[in-house]
Design a protein around this motif. Structure first.
Motif, PDB file in Angstrom:
ATOM      1  N   THR A  67       0.647  -1.239  -0.415  1.00 34.06           N
ATOM      2  CA  THR A  67       0.073  -0.100  -0.035  1.00 34.06           C
ATOM      3  C   THR A  67       1.457   1.208   0.008  1.00 34.06           C
ATOM      4  OG1 THR A  67       0.002  -0.318   2.134  1.00 34.06           O
ATOM      5  CG2 THR A  67      -1.779  -1.388   1.524  1.00 34.06           C
ATOM      6  N   GLY A  68       2.168   1.263   0.713  1.00 32.64           N
ATOM      7  CA  GLY A  68       2.713   2.865   0.315  1.00 32.64           C
ATOM      8  C   GLY A  68       2.694   3.415   1.787  1.00 32.64           C
ATOM      9  N   GLU A 148     -13.015  -0.638  13.768  1.00 36.30           N
ATOM     10  CA  GLU A 148     -12.829  -0.390  12.986  1.00 36.30           C
ATOM     11  C   GLU A 148     -11.042   0.581  13.651  1.00 36.30           C
ATOM     12  OE1 GLU A 148     -16.747   1.134  13.594  1.00 36.30           O
ATOM     13  OE2 GLU A 148     -15.310   0.762  15.012  1.00 36.30           O
ATOM     14  N   LEU A 149     -11.406  -0.308  14.816  1.00 33.28           N
ATOM     15  CA  LEU A 149      -9.118  -0.473  15.756  1.00 33.28           C
ATOM     16  C   LEU A 149      -9.001  -1.673  15.515  1.00 33.28           C
ATOM     17  CD1 LEU A 149      -7.155   0.306  17.784  1.00 33.28           C
ATOM     18  CD2 LEU A 149      -8.216  -1.962  19.363  1.00 33.28           C
ATOM     19  N   SER A 157      -8.622   0.572   4.562  1.00 30.56           N
ATOM     20  CA  SER A 157      -9.189   1.785   4.147  1.00 30.56           C
ATOM     21  C   SER A 157     -10.702   1.817   4.847  1.00 30.56           C
ATOM     22  CB  SER A 157      -9.608   1.699   2.675  1.00 30.56           C
ATOM     23  OG  SER A 157     -10.497   0.357   1.698  1.00 30.56           O
ATOM     24  N   SER A 158     -11.680   0.633   5.374  1.00 29.75           N
ATOM     25  CA  SER A 158     -12.939   0.897   5.269  1.00 29.75           C
ATOM     26  C   SER A 158     -13.217  -0.612   6.428  1.00 29.75           C
ATOM     27  CB  SER A 158     -13.775   0.661   4.377  1.00 29.75           C
ATOM     28  OG  SER A 158     -14.248  -0.324   4.026  1.00 29.75           O
ATOM     29  N   ALA A 164     -15.077  -8.493   5.865  1.00 27.83           N
ATOM     30  CA  ALA A 164     -14.726  -9.428   5.361  1.00 27.83           C
ATOM     31  C   ALA A 164     -13.702 -10.319   5.402  1.00 27.83           C
ATOM     32  CB  ALA A 164     -15.242  -9.233   3.617  1.00 27.83           C
ATOM     33  N   TYR A 165     -12.299  -9.195   5.507  1.00 26.09           N
ATOM     34  CA  TYR A 165     -11.105  -9.999   5.895  1.00 26.09           C
ATOM     35  C   TYR A 165     -11.293 -11.338   7.169  1.00 26.09           C
ATOM     36  CZ  TYR A 165      -6.099  -9.899   6.230  1.00 26.09           C
ATOM     37  OH  TYR A 165      -4.658 -10.383   6.259  1.00 26.09           O
ATOM     38  N   ILE A 166     -11.540 -10.590   8.475  1.00 20.34           N
ATOM     39  CA  ILE A 166     -11.544 -11.532   8.860  1.00 20.34           C
ATOM     40  C   ILE A 166     -12.073 -12.222   8.917  1.00 20.34           C
ATOM     41  CG2 ILE A 166     -10.136  -9.865  10.605  1.00 20.34           C
ATOM     42  CD1 ILE A 166     -13.152  -9.717  11.838  1.00 20.34           C
ATOM     43  N   GLY A 167     -13.226 -12.741   8.143  1.00 19.63           N
ATOM     44  CA  GLY A 167     -14.339 -13.424   8.151  1.00 19.63           C
ATOM     45  C   GLY A 167     -15.280 -13.606   8.547  1.00 19.63           C
ATOM     46  N   LEU A 168     -15.995 -12.921   9.141  1.00 21.42           N
ATOM     47  CA  LEU A 168     -17.093 -13.111   9.153  1.00 21.42           C
ATOM     48  C   LEU A 168     -18.201 -13.352   8.863  1.00 21.42           C
ATOM     49  CD1 LEU A 168     -17.522  -8.734  11.516  1.00 21.42           C
ATOM     50  CD2 LEU A 168     -17.695 -11.448  12.421  1.00 21.42           C
ATOM     51  N   THR A 169     -19.226 -14.201   9.444  1.00 19.91           N
ATOM     52  CA  THR A 169     -20.367 -14.958   8.675  1.00 19.91           C
ATOM     53  C   THR A 169     -21.446 -14.672   8.779  1.00 19.91           C
ATOM     54  OG1 THR A 169     -19.689 -16.729  10.003  1.00 19.91           O
ATOM     55  CG2 THR A 169     -18.801 -17.269   8.180  1.00 19.91           C
TER      56      THR A 169
END
Length: 182
Positions: A67-68, A148-149, A157-158, A164-169
């Motif tokens: 991401t830089g 948010e943390l 970015s949001s 979605a990334y951590i896999g909440l189903t």
């Protein structure tokens, strides 16, 4: 691109670490990468570039390769224990290869991915190098930290990306109806 999962219990996190050491016949390199990775939430490409000298300061200043974006990471006790254990005279990188062929170079991303995949296959978990970041995010969520943390820790970015990334189903959402009766 292969989708990988977070490891969602402390028992399985510890099991992955033990299996990584067993599969490497006692060499702790891959287990150390795993433990350090879940404690710092760095992407594998950034994690493997850490020098021993940088790590010994106890605080990493990283510009993420993907991401830089700049990040400052205070190394916690488990991460510092790995730094101490891996501090060898003449070593340049924190996760340096011991073989004469690759002396002075960090372990390759491919080698780490292969070791993680083998353990994942053994345990029935889609395990890859990104599982370290996902695991940290999931465990923070499970401990009650705000999305948010977690988003900030992972430099997303949001919050929607983080969820979605951590896999909440859908099952996680459905379970709240039993867990919170008012």
């Amino acid at each position: 691109m292969q989708l990988v999962e977070a490891v969602k219990t402390q028992a399985n996190i510890d099991l992955v670490q033990r299996k990584l050491t067993l599969n490497a016949r006692g060499n702790t390199l891959y287990a150390d990468v795993w433990k350090f990775g879940i404690n710092t939430a760095l992407r594998i490409s950034d994690l493997l570039e850490i020098t021993l000298q940088e790590a010994q300061t106890g605080q990493l200043r990283v510009v993420e390769g993907k991401t830089g974006k700049p990040r400052t990471i205070k190394l916690n006790e488990p991460a510092m224990a790995i730094v101490k254990a891996r501090s060898k005279p003449g070593a340049v990188y924190l996760f340096e290869v011991d073989s004469n062929r690759a002396k002075g170079k960090p372990v390759s991303r491919v080698a780490v991915a292969k070791a993680f995949k083998a353990v994942g296959d053994e345990l029935g978990i889609a395990l890859g190098t990104h599982s370290m970041r996902k695991t940290r995010g999931w465990m923070m969520h499970k401990a009650g930290k705000s999305i948010e943390l977690i988003c900030k820790v992972l430099n997303h970015s949001s919050p929607a990306v983080t969820m979605a990334y951590i896999g909440l189903t859908a099952q996680d959402v459905a379970d709240t109806y039993d867990q919170f009766e008012l």
